[in-house]
Design a protein around this motif. Structure first.
Motif, PDB file in Angstrom:
ATOM      1  N   SER A   1       0.825  -1.204   0.000  1.00 48.15           N
ATOM      2  CA  SER A   1       0.000   0.000   0.000  1.00 48.15           C
ATOM      3  C   SER A   1       0.861   1.256   0.000  1.00 48.15           C
ATOM      4  O   SER A   1       2.019   1.243   0.408  1.00 48.15           O
ATOM      5  N   SER A   2       0.269   2.303  -0.460  1.00 43.81           N
ATOM      6  CA  SER A   2       0.955   3.587  -0.581  1.00 43.81           C
ATOM      7  C   SER A   2       1.009   4.317   0.754  1.00 43.81           C
ATOM      8  O   SER A   2       0.116   4.175   1.595  1.00 43.81           O
ATOM      9  N   SER A   3       2.025   5.116   0.923  1.00 44.25           N
ATOM     10  CA  SER A   3       2.116   5.966   2.110  1.00 44.25           C
ATOM     11  C   SER A   3       1.060   7.066   2.063  1.00 44.25           C
ATOM     12  O   SER A   3       0.767   7.691   3.073  1.00 44.25           O
ATOM     13  N   SER A   4       0.508   7.312   0.896  1.00 46.72           N
ATOM     14  CA  SER A   4      -0.498   8.368   0.759  1.00 46.72           C
ATOM     15  C   SER A   4      -1.901   7.917   1.179  1.00 46.72           C
ATOM     16  O   SER A   4      -2.850   8.685   1.062  1.00 46.72           O
ATOM     17  N   THR A   5      -2.044   6.704   1.693  1.00 49.70           N
ATOM     18  CA  THR A   5      -3.350   6.217   2.136  1.00 49.70           C
ATOM     19  C   THR A   5      -3.949   7.160   3.171  1.00 49.70           C
ATOM     20  O   THR A   5      -5.128   7.487   3.113  1.00 49.70           O
TER      21      THR A   5
ATOM     22  N   PRO B   1      -2.455   1.287  -3.772  1.00 48.60           N
ATOM     23  CA  PRO B   1      -1.123   0.714  -3.976  1.00 48.60           C
ATOM     24  C   PRO B   1      -0.046   1.781  -4.160  1.00 48.60           C
ATOM     25  O   PRO B   1      -0.328   2.890  -4.601  1.00 48.60           O
ATOM     26  N   TYR B   2       1.193   1.408  -3.825  1.00 45.39           N
ATOM     27  CA  TYR B   2       2.317   2.321  -4.048  1.00 45.39           C
ATOM     28  C   TYR B   2       2.533   2.516  -5.541  1.00 45.39           C
ATOM     29  O   TYR B   2       2.936   3.565  -6.007  1.00 45.39           O
ATOM     30  N   SER B   3       2.301   1.481  -6.306  1.00 43.53           N
ATOM     31  CA  SER B   3       2.343   1.510  -7.767  1.00 43.53           C
ATOM     32  C   SER B   3       1.311   0.490  -8.223  1.00 43.53           C
ATOM     33  O   SER B   3       1.435  -0.691  -7.904  1.00 43.53           O
ATOM     34  N   ARG B   4       0.316   0.952  -8.928  1.00 45.65           N
ATOM     35  CA  ARG B   4      -0.809   0.074  -9.274  1.00 45.65           C
ATOM     36  C   ARG B   4      -0.357  -1.192  -9.982  1.00 45.65           C
ATOM     37  O   ARG B   4      -0.717  -2.290  -9.603  1.00 45.65           O
TER      38      ARG B   4
END
Length: 134
Positions: free
Chosen positions: A5-9, A112-115
């Motif tokens: 998962s992305s840090s931008s969640t 996701p961090y990168s889809r």
């Protein structure tokens, strides 16, 4: 353990709706355009409702680790039925559907961090788990 998962969640869950809500309140109070105020407030609510379900997702050799605000769940990769790129909202989150009900439910979504990379890693892990268990 690798984070999928992305840090931008946290941005999608809290900061983005707060910005839209602040704009909505500003336009309602200042009354340059009440319609904009109601529109921004509606966007804030929709953004909050759609993003609150996002979780932090990690993966290791055998398990997927899902962290929410108050819960941490460890679920075997073999319990994952499929992974789907959810194109109903932008940016596209990934939805994981489990074979059986888990303590966090039947589905979970994450940003996701990168889809493409996260989806590829996840589907490859699911495929490997299914080959190993058959």
């Amino acid at each position: 353990m690798k984070k999928l998962s992305s840090s931008s969640t946290i941005f999608y869950q809290t900061i983005s709706p707060a910005i839209f809500l602040a704009l909505g309140i500003f336009f309602i109070i200042r009354q340059p355009s009440i319609e904009f105020g109601y529109g921004f407030t509606a966007i804030a609510i929709i953004t909050f409702v759609t993003s609150i379900r996002f979780k932090a997702v990690y993966i290791n050799q055998d398990n997927i680790i899902i962290k929410g605000f108050f819960k941490k769940s460890i679920i075997p990769i073999s319990n994952i039925e499929k992974a789907i790129i959810d194109k109903s909202i932008m940016p596209y989150p990934i939805k994981i559907v489990f074979s059986n009900n888990t303590e966090i439910g039947k589905k979970v979504s994450f940003m996701p961090y990168s889809r493409k990379s996260a989806y590829k890693e996840l589907t490859q892990a699911i495929s490997n788990a299914k080959q190993y268990h058959t």
